[in-house]
Scaffold this motif. Sequence first.
Motif, PDB file in Angstrom:
ATOM      1  N   GLY A 127       2.178   5.872 -11.551  1.00 11.13           N
ATOM      2  CA  GLY A 127       1.173   6.557 -12.622  1.00 11.13           C
ATOM      3  C   GLY A 127      -0.153   6.527 -11.545  1.00 11.13           C
ATOM      4  O   GLY A 127       0.043   5.539 -10.868  1.00 11.13           O
ATOM      5  N   LEU A 128      -1.379   6.658 -12.102  1.00  9.76           N
ATOM      6  CA  LEU A 128      -2.341   6.302 -11.123  1.00  9.76           C
ATOM      7  C   LEU A 128      -3.208   5.231 -11.512  1.00  9.76           C
ATOM      8  O   LEU A 128      -3.766   4.662 -10.489  1.00  9.76           O
ATOM      9  CB  LEU A 128      -3.878   7.553 -12.217  1.00  9.76           C
ATOM     10  N   LEU A 129      -3.135   4.405 -12.356  1.00  8.32           N
ATOM     11  CA  LEU A 129      -3.522   3.254 -12.384  1.00  8.32           C
ATOM     12  C   LEU A 129      -2.589   2.009 -11.877  1.00  8.32           C
ATOM     13  O   LEU A 129      -2.519   1.440 -10.647  1.00  8.32           O
ATOM     14  CB  LEU A 129      -2.898   2.472 -14.198  1.00  8.32           C
ATOM     15  N   ALA A 130      -0.931   2.450 -12.163  1.00  4.32           N
ATOM     16  CA  ALA A 130      -0.723   1.355 -11.017  1.00  4.32           C
ATOM     17  C   ALA A 130      -0.935   2.261  -9.228  1.00  4.32           C
ATOM     18  O   ALA A 130      -0.546   1.153  -8.905  1.00  4.32           O
ATOM     19  CB  ALA A 130       1.362   1.972 -11.377  1.00  4.32           C
ATOM     20  N   PHE A 131      -0.449   3.393  -8.926  1.00  2.93           N
ATOM     21  CA  PHE A 131      -1.381   3.551  -7.330  1.00  2.93           C
ATOM     22  C   PHE A 131      -2.427   2.742  -7.362  1.00  2.93           C
ATOM     23  O   PHE A 131      -2.578   2.591  -5.896  1.00  2.93           O
ATOM     24  CB  PHE A 131      -1.368   4.913  -7.762  1.00  2.93           C
ATOM     25  N   PHE A 132      -3.170   2.998  -7.964  1.00  5.07           N
ATOM     26  CA  PHE A 132      -4.740   2.365  -7.115  1.00  5.07           C
ATOM     27  C   PHE A 132      -4.615   1.036  -7.369  1.00  5.07           C
ATOM     28  O   PHE A 132      -5.107   0.241  -6.502  1.00  5.07           O
ATOM     29  CB  PHE A 132      -5.902   2.267  -8.344  1.00  5.07           C
ATOM     30  N   LEU A 133      -4.026  -0.330  -8.615  1.00  7.97           N
ATOM     31  CA  LEU A 133      -3.992  -1.240  -7.842  1.00  7.97           C
ATOM     32  C   LEU A 133      -3.321  -1.707  -7.086  1.00  7.97           C
ATOM     33  O   LEU A 133      -3.277  -2.356  -6.430  1.00  7.97           O
ATOM     34  CB  LEU A 133      -3.089  -1.828  -9.313  1.00  7.97           C
ATOM     35  N   PHE A 134      -2.066  -1.132  -7.153  1.00  9.02           N
ATOM     36  CA  PHE A 134      -1.217  -1.007  -5.749  1.00  9.02           C
ATOM     37  C   PHE A 134      -1.685  -0.956  -4.313  1.00  9.02           C
ATOM     38  O   PHE A 134      -1.871  -2.407  -2.525  1.00  9.02           O
ATOM     39  CB  PHE A 134       0.065  -0.500  -6.195  1.00  9.02           C
ATOM     40  N   VAL A 135      -2.866  -0.286  -4.263  1.00  5.71           N
ATOM     41  CA  VAL A 135      -3.316   0.381  -3.043  1.00  5.71           C
ATOM     42  C   VAL A 135      -4.235  -0.465  -3.024  1.00  5.71           C
ATOM     43  O   VAL A 135      -4.303  -2.121  -1.492  1.00  5.71           O
ATOM     44  CB  VAL A 135      -3.608   1.904  -3.206  1.00  5.71           C
ATOM     45  N   ALA A 136      -5.166  -1.222  -4.126  1.00  9.31           N
ATOM     46  CA  ALA A 136      -6.127  -1.688  -4.134  1.00  9.31           C
ATOM     47  C   ALA A 136      -6.018  -3.789  -3.325  1.00  9.31           C
ATOM     48  O   ALA A 136      -6.317  -4.125  -2.762  1.00  9.31           O
ATOM     49  CB  ALA A 136      -6.782  -1.591  -4.961  1.00  9.31           C
ATOM     50  N   LEU A 137      -5.254  -4.303  -4.277  1.00  7.66           N
ATOM     51  CA  LEU A 137      -4.664  -5.249  -3.699  1.00  7.66           C
ATOM     52  C   LEU A 137      -3.852  -5.557  -2.504  1.00  7.66           C
ATOM     53  O   LEU A 137      -3.603  -6.929  -2.345  1.00  7.66           O
ATOM     54  CB  LEU A 137      -3.734  -5.459  -5.227  1.00  7.66           C
ATOM     55  N   GLY A 138      -2.910  -4.182  -2.429  1.00  5.89           N
ATOM     56  CA  GLY A 138      -1.776  -4.918  -1.508  1.00  5.89           C
ATOM     57  C   GLY A 138      -3.371  -4.454   0.141  1.00  5.89           C
ATOM     58  O   GLY A 138      -3.634  -5.636   1.475  1.00  5.89           O
ATOM     59  N   PHE A 139      -4.742  -4.385  -0.242  1.00  3.74           N
ATOM     60  CA  PHE A 139      -5.762  -3.771   0.886  1.00  3.74           C
ATOM     61  C   PHE A 139      -5.893  -5.305   0.859  1.00  3.74           C
ATOM     62  O   PHE A 139      -6.800  -5.921   2.173  1.00  3.74           O
ATOM     63  CB  PHE A 139      -6.488  -3.004   0.698  1.00  3.74           C
ATOM     64  N   LEU A 140      -6.259  -5.618  -0.745  1.00  8.77           N
ATOM     65  CA  LEU A 140      -6.753  -7.111  -0.508  1.00  8.77           C
ATOM     66  C   LEU A 140      -6.167  -7.983  -0.154  1.00  8.77           C
ATOM     67  O   LEU A 140      -6.909  -8.944   0.632  1.00  8.77           O
ATOM     68  CB  LEU A 140      -7.250  -7.352  -1.988  1.00  8.77           C
ATOM     69  N   THR A 141      -4.543  -7.933  -0.264  1.00 13.02           N
ATOM     70  CA  THR A 141      -4.225  -9.219   0.466  1.00 13.02           C
ATOM     71  C   THR A 141      -4.402  -9.361   2.506  1.00 13.02           C
ATOM     72  O   THR A 141      -3.762  -9.626   3.084  1.00 13.02           O
ATOM     73  CB  THR A 141      -2.401  -8.789   0.037  1.00 13.02           C
ATOM     74  N   ILE A 195       0.795  -1.274   0.393  1.00 16.86           N
ATOM     75  CA  ILE A 195       0.114  -0.158   0.190  1.00 16.86           C
ATOM     76  C   ILE A 195       0.646   1.472  -0.074  1.00 16.86           C
ATOM     77  O   ILE A 195       0.610   2.176  -0.893  1.00 16.86           O
ATOM     78  CB  ILE A 195      -0.865  -0.152   1.042  1.00 16.86           C
ATOM     79  N   VAL A 196       1.747   1.330   0.383  1.00 18.39           N
ATOM     80  CA  VAL A 196       3.041   2.526   0.951  1.00 18.39           C
ATOM     81  C   VAL A 196       4.293   2.560  -0.879  1.00 18.39           C
ATOM     82  O   VAL A 196       4.350   3.530  -0.325  1.00 18.39           O
ATOM     83  CB  VAL A 196       3.566   2.375   2.143  1.00 18.39           C
ATOM     84  N   ILE A 197       4.336   1.316  -0.960  1.00 17.59           N
ATOM     85  CA  ILE A 197       5.477   1.604  -1.853  1.00 17.59           C
ATOM     86  C   ILE A 197       4.886   2.651  -3.206  1.00 17.59           C
ATOM     87  O   ILE A 197       5.677   3.692  -3.206  1.00 17.59           O
ATOM     88  CB  ILE A 197       5.485   0.131  -2.676  1.00 17.59           C
ATOM     89  N   PRO A 198       3.536   3.008  -3.744  1.00 14.77           N
ATOM     90  CA  PRO A 198       3.806   3.826  -4.843  1.00 14.77           C
ATOM     91  C   PRO A 198       3.362   5.544  -4.167  1.00 14.77           C
ATOM     92  O   PRO A 198       3.441   6.305  -5.517  1.00 14.77           O
ATOM     93  CB  PRO A 198       1.466   3.304  -5.117  1.00 14.77           C
ATOM     94  N   ASN A 199       3.772   5.614  -3.021  1.00 17.17           N
ATOM     95  CA  ASN A 199       3.954   6.645  -2.490  1.00 17.17           C
ATOM     96  C   ASN A 199       5.374   7.437  -2.399  1.00 17.17           C
ATOM     97  O   ASN A 199       5.717   8.029  -2.797  1.00 17.17           O
ATOM     98  CB  ASN A 199       3.458   6.769  -1.256  1.00 17.17           C
TER      99      ASN A 199
END
Length: 104
Positions: A79-93, A70-74
């Motif tokens: 970009g926005l797509l990578a940011f959203f996917l990392f946060v959403a899938l990190g939260f799902l993990t 969740i922290v890595i894209p920050n």
Amino acid sequence: MTLKNILSACLGVWFLLTPWMFAFTNESNAFWLCVILGGLQVICSLLALGKSGRNVWQNWVCFFIGAVFIVIPNLFHWGLLAFFLFVALGFLTMLLNYSNLYAE
């Protein structure tokens, strides 16, 4: 339990492959962070197959790896797509492994 761990392992494979999917293989810190943590998530998720409860350390490791993703894209300003996917899938993990930790 088993299905949740398999899903967590699949998410680990996805995180492992993201440097090539989002073309940031030239950023060595981000590349190695994703490869090492994604591989560790796959290994720990497969080791935790069929196990649940607060004493399963493999689920704790995957839970904290999700928080790191969740922290890595920050840190790397992707970009926005990578940011959203990392946060959403990190939260799902985190959710998958939390539900394994507190299955009762």
